[in-house]
Design an enzyme around this catalytic site. Sequence first.
Site, PDB file in Angstrom:
ATOM      1  N   SER A  28      -6.544 -16.952   5.282  1.00 18.75           N
ATOM      2  CA  SER A  28      -6.108 -16.769   6.675  1.00 18.75           C
ATOM      3  C   SER A  28      -6.623 -17.936   7.497  1.00 18.75           C
ATOM      4  CB  SER A  28      -6.703 -15.465   7.222  1.00 18.75           C
ATOM      5  OG  SER A  28      -6.543 -15.411   8.629  1.00 18.75           O
ATOM      6  N   TYR A  39     -14.213 -10.496   8.164  1.00 21.23           N
ATOM      7  CA  TYR A  39     -12.890 -10.956   7.706  1.00 21.23           C
ATOM      8  C   TYR A  39     -12.873 -12.479   7.578  1.00 21.23           C
ATOM      9  CZ  TYR A  39      -7.743 -11.379   7.823  1.00 21.23           C
ATOM     10  OH  TYR A  39      -6.430 -11.660   7.546  1.00 21.23           O
TER      11      TYR A  39
HETATM   12  P1  NAD Z   1      -0.925  -5.057   5.676  1.00 25.89           P
HETATM   13  O1  NAD Z   1      -2.040  -4.253   6.208  1.00 25.89           O
HETATM   14  O2  NAD Z   1       0.474  -4.730   6.050  1.00 25.89           O
HETATM   15  O3  NAD Z   1      -0.991  -5.168   4.091  1.00 25.89           O
HETATM   16  C1  NAD Z   1      -2.191  -5.185   3.380  1.00 25.89           C
HETATM   17  C2  NAD Z   1      -1.936  -4.506   2.070  1.00 25.89           C
HETATM   18  O4  NAD Z   1      -3.139  -4.525   1.292  1.00 25.89           O
HETATM   19  C3  NAD Z   1      -1.529  -3.043   2.230  1.00 25.89           C
HETATM   20  O5  NAD Z   1      -0.434  -2.759   1.418  1.00 25.89           O
HETATM   21  C4  NAD Z   1      -2.769  -2.279   1.760  1.00 25.89           C
HETATM   22  O6  NAD Z   1      -2.494  -1.021   1.204  1.00 25.89           O
HETATM   23  C5  NAD Z   1      -3.292  -3.241   0.704  1.00 25.89           C
HETATM   24  N1  NAD Z   1      -4.683  -2.964   0.376  1.00 25.89           N
HETATM   25  C6  NAD Z   1      -5.732  -2.818   1.229  1.00 25.89           C
HETATM   26  N2  NAD Z   1      -6.837  -2.506   0.537  1.00 25.89           N
HETATM   27  C7  NAD Z   1      -6.491  -2.460  -0.768  1.00 25.89           C
HETATM   28  C8  NAD Z   1      -7.188  -2.204  -1.960  1.00 25.89           C
HETATM   29  N3  NAD Z   1      -8.504  -1.915  -1.948  1.00 25.89           N
HETATM   30  N4  NAD Z   1      -6.521  -2.237  -3.124  1.00 25.89           N
HETATM   31  C9  NAD Z   1      -5.197  -2.528  -3.165  1.00 25.89           C
HETATM   32  N5  NAD Z   1      -4.479  -2.784  -2.072  1.00 25.89           N
HETATM   33  C10 NAD Z   1      -5.111  -2.750  -0.882  1.00 25.89           C
HETATM   34  O7  NAD Z   1      -1.266  -6.539   6.148  1.00 25.89           O
HETATM   35  P2  NAD Z   1      -0.510  -7.936   5.931  1.00 25.89           P
HETATM   36  O8  NAD Z   1      -0.428  -8.549   7.268  1.00 25.89           O
HETATM   37  O9  NAD Z   1       0.699  -7.797   5.105  1.00 25.89           O
HETATM   38  O10 NAD Z   1      -1.639  -8.722   5.134  1.00 25.89           O
HETATM   39  C11 NAD Z   1      -1.497  -9.190   3.806  1.00 25.89           C
HETATM   40  C12 NAD Z   1      -2.548 -10.246   3.560  1.00 25.89           C
HETATM   41  O11 NAD Z   1      -2.334 -11.344   4.433  1.00 25.89           O
HETATM   42  C13 NAD Z   1      -3.976  -9.761   3.839  1.00 25.89           C
HETATM   43  O12 NAD Z   1      -4.865 -10.315   2.899  1.00 25.89           O
HETATM   44  C14 NAD Z   1      -4.270 -10.329   5.211  1.00 25.89           C
HETATM   45  O13 NAD Z   1      -5.637 -10.504   5.427  1.00 25.89           O
HETATM   46  C15 NAD Z   1      -3.518 -11.647   5.136  1.00 25.89           C
HETATM   47  N6  NAD Z   1      -3.205 -12.218   6.437  1.00 25.89           N
HETATM   48  C16 NAD Z   1      -2.393 -11.569   7.321  1.00 25.89           C
HETATM   49  C17 NAD Z   1      -2.122 -12.127   8.556  1.00 25.89           C
HETATM   50  C18 NAD Z   1      -1.234 -11.490   9.584  1.00 25.89           C
HETATM   51  O14 NAD Z   1      -1.139 -11.995  10.697  1.00 25.89           O
HETATM   52  N7  NAD Z   1      -0.545 -10.409   9.279  1.00 25.89           N
HETATM   53  C19 NAD Z   1      -2.693 -13.374   8.889  1.00 25.89           C
HETATM   54  C20 NAD Z   1      -3.525 -13.998   7.967  1.00 25.89           C
HETATM   55  C21 NAD Z   1      -3.768 -13.428   6.743  1.00 25.89           C
END
Ligand code: NAD
Length: 248
Positions: free
Chosen positions: A143, A156
């Site tokens: 991220s 985070y």
């Molecule tokens: P989201 O919350 O929609 O998806 C996260 C997914 O991870 C969910 O399906 C959740 O069930 C799964 N998860 C959480 N804990 C888990 C575990 N212990 N075992 C298996 N699965 C697990 O969020 P997102 O925005 O789709 O994020 C996906 C990735 O991208 C994450 O790593 C997040 O940190 C990263 N990210 C997101 C953003 C953003 O703006 N959305 C920005 C930077 C990084």
Amino acid sequence: MVDLTDRVALVTGASRGIGRGVALALAEAGAAVAVNYRERADAAEAVCSEIAAAGGQAIAVQADVTDADAVAAMVKQVVAELGGLGILVNNAGIIADAYLTFMKPEAWREVVDVSLTGAFLCTKAAVRPMMKGRWGRIVNMSSDAGLMGDLMRAHYSAAKAGLLGLTKAAARELAGQGITVNAVAPGIIETDMTADMDDKRAEAMMSMIPLRRFGVPEDVAGLVVWLCSDAAAYITGQTISVDGGLRM
Ligand code: NAD
């Protein structure tokens, strides 16, 4: 057009958001995809049905990525059902906003456990089948928070920065086996994770994004698919932001 025919991919946390987008895009490129979920079997099955409806192949695989035994069993299942494993996308992650002084040690551990330890456990389990095929692609979902630091997200930010260390160490260690390891650093992507951002913060963030929009999962998925392709064979240990220019 990237061709991933005959490749097998595992995407963690793929029942929604960015992981779902990545799973769909990898399948569209021809890979057979294992859609990992922790709890939402119905949502993971829906992603698999969407892939199947488009002519692709997918299975839903349950595992909490923080559970070493569950992760090892999941990788075994993927290899048994899809015939190998060449692509791993460590996407699972959680947030739990809190100021540093109020942050509970349990919250710190949980956030670091999912994003960082989870990626380590999945990488450790997936490397063996990749070595067998002498080909592999690992993409870690970091991220911009790991590069810039984020307010109320010390855990985070630390976990996502830690992922970059894991990316580089693994890239060095696995290069001789034909396995590349890279990190993707999204900025603000419209998913459940960012859905409850208040208007003031959204406005402030938007004003810092040169491309003047938040991203969508497809923006991230396009890069992940490309990093998994043969076109990216000479790229390893790198971090690429997908953030509309937020960080440059
Ligand atoms: P989201 O919350 O929609 O998806 C996260 C997914 O991870 C969910 O399906 C959740 O069930 C799964 N998860 C959480 N804990 C888990 C575990 N212990 N075992 C298996 N699965 C697990 O969020 P997102 O925005 O789709 O994020 C996906 C990735 O991208 C994450 O790593 C997040 O940190 C990263 N990210 C997101 C953003 C953003 O703006 N959305 C920005 C930077 C990084």
